[in-house]
Write a protein that holds these residues in place. Structure first.
Motif, PDB file in Angstrom:
ATOM      1  N   GLU A   1       0.842  -1.187   0.000  1.00  0.00           N
ATOM      2  CA  GLU A   1       0.000   0.000   0.000  1.00  0.00           C
ATOM      3  C   GLU A   1       0.891   1.256   0.000  1.00  0.00           C
ATOM      4  O   GLU A   1       0.620   2.236  -0.694  1.00  0.00           O
ATOM      5  N   ALA A   2       1.961   1.173   0.801  1.00  0.00           N
ATOM      6  CA  ALA A   2       2.885   2.306   0.855  1.00  0.00           C
ATOM      7  C   ALA A   2       3.485   2.570  -0.519  1.00  0.00           C
ATOM      8  O   ALA A   2       3.683   3.718  -0.907  1.00  0.00           O
TER       9      ALA A   2
ATOM     10  N   VAL B   1       2.054   2.010  -3.425  1.00  0.00           N
ATOM     11  CA  VAL B   1       1.030   2.678  -4.234  1.00  0.00           C
ATOM     12  C   VAL B   1       1.011   4.160  -3.880  1.00  0.00           C
ATOM     13  O   VAL B   1       0.950   5.036  -4.737  1.00  0.00           O
ATOM     14  N   ASN B   2       1.104   4.401  -2.584  1.00  0.00           N
ATOM     15  CA  ASN B   2       1.049   5.761  -2.088  1.00  0.00           C
ATOM     16  C   ASN B   2       2.238   6.593  -2.551  1.00  0.00           C
ATOM     17  O   ASN B   2       2.168   7.808  -2.629  1.00  0.00           O
ATOM     18  N   MET B   3       3.366   5.913  -2.850  1.00  0.00           N
ATOM     19  CA  MET B   3       4.540   6.621  -3.347  1.00  0.00           C
ATOM     20  C   MET B   3       4.384   6.940  -4.830  1.00  0.00           C
ATOM     21  O   MET B   3       5.241   7.575  -5.421  1.00  0.00           O
ATOM     22  N   GLY B   4       3.334   6.412  -5.432  1.00  0.00           N
ATOM     23  CA  GLY B   4       3.145   6.641  -6.856  1.00  0.00           C
ATOM     24  C   GLY B   4       3.942   5.688  -7.728  1.00  0.00           C
ATOM     25  O   GLY B   4       4.300   6.030  -8.844  1.00  0.00           O
ATOM     26  N   PHE B   5       4.255   4.492  -7.220  1.00  0.00           N
ATOM     27  CA  PHE B   5       4.988   3.525  -8.041  1.00  0.00           C
ATOM     28  C   PHE B   5       4.055   2.856  -9.039  1.00  0.00           C
ATOM     29  O   PHE B   5       2.882   2.647  -8.755  1.00  0.00           O
TER      30      PHE B   5
ATOM     31  N   ARG C   1       6.655  -2.056 -11.429  1.00  0.00           N
ATOM     32  CA  ARG C   1       7.648  -1.874 -10.374  1.00  0.00           C
ATOM     33  C   ARG C   1       7.204  -2.565  -9.088  1.00  0.00           C
ATOM     34  O   ARG C   1       7.976  -3.254  -8.443  1.00  0.00           O
TER      35      ARG C   1
ATOM     36  N   ASN D   1       9.520  -5.527  -8.326  1.00  0.00           N
ATOM     37  CA  ASN D   1      10.568  -4.992  -7.459  1.00  0.00           C
ATOM     38  C   ASN D   1      10.200  -5.124  -5.991  1.00  0.00           C
ATOM     39  O   ASN D   1      11.051  -5.046  -5.111  1.00  0.00           O
ATOM     40  N   HIS D   2       8.911  -5.305  -5.704  1.00  0.00           N
ATOM     41  CA  HIS D   2       8.495  -5.354  -4.299  1.00  0.00           C
ATOM     42  C   HIS D   2       7.834  -6.666  -3.914  1.00  0.00           C
ATOM     43  O   HIS D   2       8.107  -7.220  -2.864  1.00  0.00           O
TER      44      HIS D   2
ATOM     45  N   PRO E   1      10.572 -10.083  -4.667  1.00  0.00           N
ATOM     46  CA  PRO E   1      11.607 -10.433  -3.685  1.00  0.00           C
ATOM     47  C   PRO E   1      11.029 -11.044  -2.412  1.00  0.00           C
ATOM     48  O   PRO E   1      11.680 -11.849  -1.768  1.00  0.00           O
TER      49      PRO E   1
END
Lengths: 612, 284
Positions: free
Chosen positions: B173-174, B176-180, B184, B188-189, B192
């Motif tokens: 969720e964080a 998404v909130n960063m605008g990724f 990605r 990338n998240h 891993p």
């Protein structure tokens, strides 16, 4: 006074692949008959290990190194619990010592009715007929004030609310009138108003029928200790640092750790601030003219999933018709119990959830219909701090990667520039530069939350939604993080929405507060007004329900029952079913919800505004 | 690094995984240094008498063409290991991309994707590989591709459910909130964080893949003579099983031991990675 439990020189350790770790270091204490002894301390202080050692429920990798635990059982024999075989220990558990756990749902068998579960305990320890046991069970349910006990006894745990379940747990603990009840954070998972009901029940029980039963009450909440306990033991890192009568310990704490613990409570910090910085009015910086965020008639409803083929018409009405403004540099607090919709509102505002209806204006730009792609630019301006510092950091990324990724994604800086900038921020949140190379699991809860804050800051946002940022932290850490947030708010010129269920934190940190109940805002006012002259009956009840270290003995406004289901909220004023003094019109549900301004800046739901 | 040494310790303390690890190590070294280890050229006919029983000169005997069985097995390890690994790699990469994508995007994409997996599960995977070979033709690399393809639904299903769990974590969720962007976040998240699971299921599947490829070769669909693939060796030894059993026993034995070692290792790997979590929780 008769001593019923005597713990002497108890040391317990945990064995793991990393070596052994001492959890209890040579602790000794006793409990007298009929006494409520509170065991307080922060997480990791060894409170729970103490209780598990007494119950003989330590996990397999733990062992008792030395010490004695002597119990006077019902036949007045002295038994050393640690020397008992498992079978003999079983006779004591439930009969002489019983336990109330933190999480009642996981401790009740979901496939048995609660009545059967209580009867089972009774029959296990008493030689009486089943009909007699059933009668006893009904009496017990009545004793813990469960309404309509014969009916409720036939229900399953999932049909009861959290508060009701905990009452059932207490009735199970009382079933054999034990000598000692160990209550391990029994109210920590519950809302304040429910907690207040349970604490009152415990007080009642203590003063009446079971007056000979002692209670070992384990908690991290100093307010509860003050209200409930006779004596208190303060634990720190497996040792007892202070022991004494509650009043003495709170008024004249001897150990510096106890003193710190008490002083880091928001209610004390608030007082301190009032004393030291009278003129430093924290509202001075709020810019009245510039409205950063404006919400109009916002709704968020979740469809209820019914079944495979059935279409569902029902919705969970999480956020209902909310309008509010947040001015530049203002901190708006959102407070309410679980299920009040405060987190949903917070997430809808920054569009982590798509609102069902309504408008959101951010810097005069209507973002309510923006797609995820359109939001990417806006997200740079609005950030979020998450509640759970453990789960909100990617465990496989080191801190530098976590912090630098958003900068690079948004193309704000070159890589080496960004590294320098991150070093500055990590310094600002009070962490050493070396932490950049480490991974989230190497940090403590407080440090992780600092990282979470740093992440919210890297994109230089003007607006931050902080969703219970300190709720998962211990009191002393909570104080540090709050101080940090307050400093950052000034230095980074932040506007915030601060979501919390903890009223004292809200009072300490916010400029304006909105109280939420069942998806509605029932009252909104500047902090000082709301806390000094609350207008809505829910706000009043909420304020009085919080156990406080100061002001013990104040009359409590208890509200009955549980929060109604947000699928079928009451018609009219949603609070009317639990209102302590409803007017005639409210009872009928004839008054629509809607805020009216009773004083400049102080808005109350019209139902209560008219009643009082 | 501390964790790594603990996992290694757990491996060595367990007899099964220690055996599996050591045996596999021997096989891998043998495959790499085959020219140094093999006493004869694997493809040279009449290095000795035909169908000679095991002796000091020919450790595992010779086959019908007088080729040294031991040398052929040493070279065959190159085939069996690499084809197994490659087919699993192919399956797991495709399965991961598929599984993570449908899990993250969700909604209709997830429903349709999951149904496709269900349909593919309807076929026994061996039959699916046969079908693919029937379409694209006989040959070792075709078989590798077919076996990999047949394993995709199995991988995709496990990875999808793992990705669904990670997707619900606040750190996503964080993001998404960063605008990724979606890609990605997915690779990338989420990736891993399910990597340990991927490694475990890939290892557990490796044994099966080696067996499947050997079986298809045994049926004559994979490696073609004179390639010393173990399955193909089993197949060509079949005719002489009565009077020269060593032409079948030794390739079979090595196939069996290799697959067992891989499985022992995989089992232990899943326990080791699991146990690490419980140790973390046990910390008080």
């Amino acid at each position: 006074m008769v001593e019923i439990l005597n713990v002497s020189n108890l040391s317990t350790a945990f064995q793991s692949d990393y070596g052994s770790k001492q959890a209890l270091k040579n602790i000794s204490f006793k409990i007298n008959e009929g006494e409520v002894l509170a065991l307080v301390g922060e997480s990791g202080s060894g409170k729970t290990v103490t209780s598990l050692s007494i119950m003989g429920l330590l996990p397999n990798n733990a062992y008792i190194q030395e010490g004695n635990i002597n119990l006077i059982d019902k036949k007045n024999n002295q038994v050393n619990i640690l020397k008992l075989t498992d079978e003999k220990h079983n006779l004591i558990r439930g009969n002489d010592i019983s336990m109330v756990f933190q999480e009642p749902m996981t401790c009740l068998n979901p496939t048995m009715t609660i009545g059967d579960q209580i009867v089972e305990v009774i029959l296990n320890h008493k030689k009486i007929s089943k009909t007699k046991a059933v009668k006893e069970m009904i009496d017990l349910l009545g004793l813990v004030e469960i309404p309509d006990p014969t009916q409720r006894a036939r229900e399953y745990p999932h049909q009861l609310s959290g508060g009701m379940r905990q009452r059932v747990m207490i009735s199970i603990a009382l079933a054999c009138t034990p000598k000692l009840i160990i209550a391990d954070e029994p109210t920590s998972a519950l809302d304040v108003t429910i907690q207040a009901q349970l604490l009152q029940l415990l007080m009642k029980l203590k003063n009446s029928i079971v007056s000979k039963t002692s209670i070992l009450f384990i908690t991290h909440d100093l307010g509860i200790v003050r209200e409930l306990a006779d004596r208190v033991i303060v634990m720190y890192q497996g040792e007892i640092v202070e022991e004494g009568q509650v009043k003495e310990v709170f008024d004249n704490p001897e150990h510096s750790y106890t003193r710190n613990l008490i002083q880091s409570l928001p209610e004390f910090k608030l007082e301190e601030r009032k004393l030291t910085k009278k003129d430093d009015n924290k509202q001075t910086k709020v810019d009245d003219n510039e409205i950063i965020l404006k919400i109009e008639n916002l709704f968020k409803e979740f469809p209820v999933e019914k079944g495979f083929f059935k279409e569902s018409n029902e919705t969970v009405k999480a956020v209902q018709n909310i309008s509010l403004n947040v001015k530049k540099n203002e901190v708006l607090g959102l407070v309410g119990e679980s299920g009040s919709g405060k987190s949903t509102l917070g997430k809808s505002i920054i569009k982590l959830l798509q609102p069902s209806r309504g408008q959101i204006y951010f810097n005069n730009e209507n973002i309510s219909e923006y797609s995820n792609k359109q939001m990417i630019k806006i997200r740079q301006q609005m950030q979020m701090i998450f509640q759970d510092p453990f789960a909100s950091l990617n465990p496989r990324k080191n801190i530098l990667d976590t912090l630098i990724e958003p900068i690079l994604v948004h193309n704000l800086m070159k890589k080496n520039e960004a590294i320098n900038y991150i070093k500055e921020i990590i310094n600002d949140v009070g962490l050493p530069i070396e932490s950049l190379r480490r991974f989230p699991h190497e940090f403590s809860g407080g440090q992780r939350q600092r990282i979470g804050i740093a992440r919210a800051l890297v994109l230089k946002p003007e607006f931050i939604v902080a969703d219970e940022p300190v709720s998962a932290l211990d009191v002393s850490i909570q104080a540090q993080v709050l101080n940090l947030l307050e400093n950052l708010k000034k230095s980074y010129n932040l506007t915030m929405i601060f979501i919390s269920h903890d009223l004292s934190v809200i009072e300490f940190f916010c400029d304006k507060v909105a109280v939420m109940y069942l998806g509605h805002i029932v009252e909104i006012a500047p902090v000082s007004k709301l806390f000094n002259s609350p207008k809505h009956s829910y706000t009043r009840a909420l304020l009085s329900a919080v156990p406080k270290v100061k002001g013990k003995g104040k009359e409590k406004i208890l509200i009955k029952g549980d929060i109604p289901s947000p699928i079928n909220p009451p018609s009219g004023c949603v609070f009317r079913t639990r209102c302590p003094n409803p007017g005639i019109d409210c009872k009928g549900g004839n008054i629509e919800m809607g805020l009216i301004e009773v004083e400049p800046g102080h808005w109350v739901d019209q139902c209560c505004a008219n009643c009082n | 690094m501390k964790n790594f040494s603990i996992i290694l310790k757990r491996f060595l303390l367990n007899k099964g995984s220690a055996f599996g690890g050591i045996f596999l190590l021997i096989i891998i070294i043998g495959a790499i240094f085959a020219p140094l280890i093999a006493p004869y050229n694997w493809n040279e006919v009449d290095t000795g008498p035909r169908l000679a029983p095991p002796s000091l000169d020919f450790l595992f005997g010779t086959d019908i063409h007088g080729r040294d069985v031991f040398s052929r097995i040493v070279y065959g390890a190159r085939y069996s290991l690499s084809v197994g690994v490659i087919s699993v790699l192919f399956g797991i990469v495709a399965g991961s991309i598929f599984g993570i994508t449908i899990a993250y995007i969700g909604g209709r994409v997830d429903i349709i994707g999951s149904r496709i997996i269900d349909v593919m599960f309807g076929f026994p995977s061996f039959l699916l590989s046969l079908l693919v070979v029937a379409i694209i033709g006989v040959g070792l690399w075709n078989v590798v591709f077919a076996v990999g393809l047949a394993s995709i639904p199995h991988f995709a299903r496990i990875i999808r459910s793992a990705a669904l769990q990670v997707k619900e974590q606040p750190y996503i969720e964080a993001c998404v909130n960063m605008g990724f962007g979606k890609i990605r976040i997915m690779f990338n998240h989420i990736l891993p964080n399910i990597f340990p699971i991927i490694i475990v299921i890939a290892t557990m599947d490796l044994g099966g893949a080696i067996i499947s490829i050997a079986s298809l070769s045994f049926l004559g669909l994979g490696a073609q003579p004179p390639e010393p693939e173990w399955g193909a060796m089993l197949s060509s030894g079949r005719e002489y099983m009565r009077y020269a059993p060593w032409t079948m026993i030794y390739p079979g034995l090595f196939l069996f031991l290799t697959v067992m070692s891989v499985n022992l290792l995989g089992d232990r790997l899943s326990i080791a990675l699991d146990a690490r979590q419980s140790v973390d929780k046990g910390k008080v």
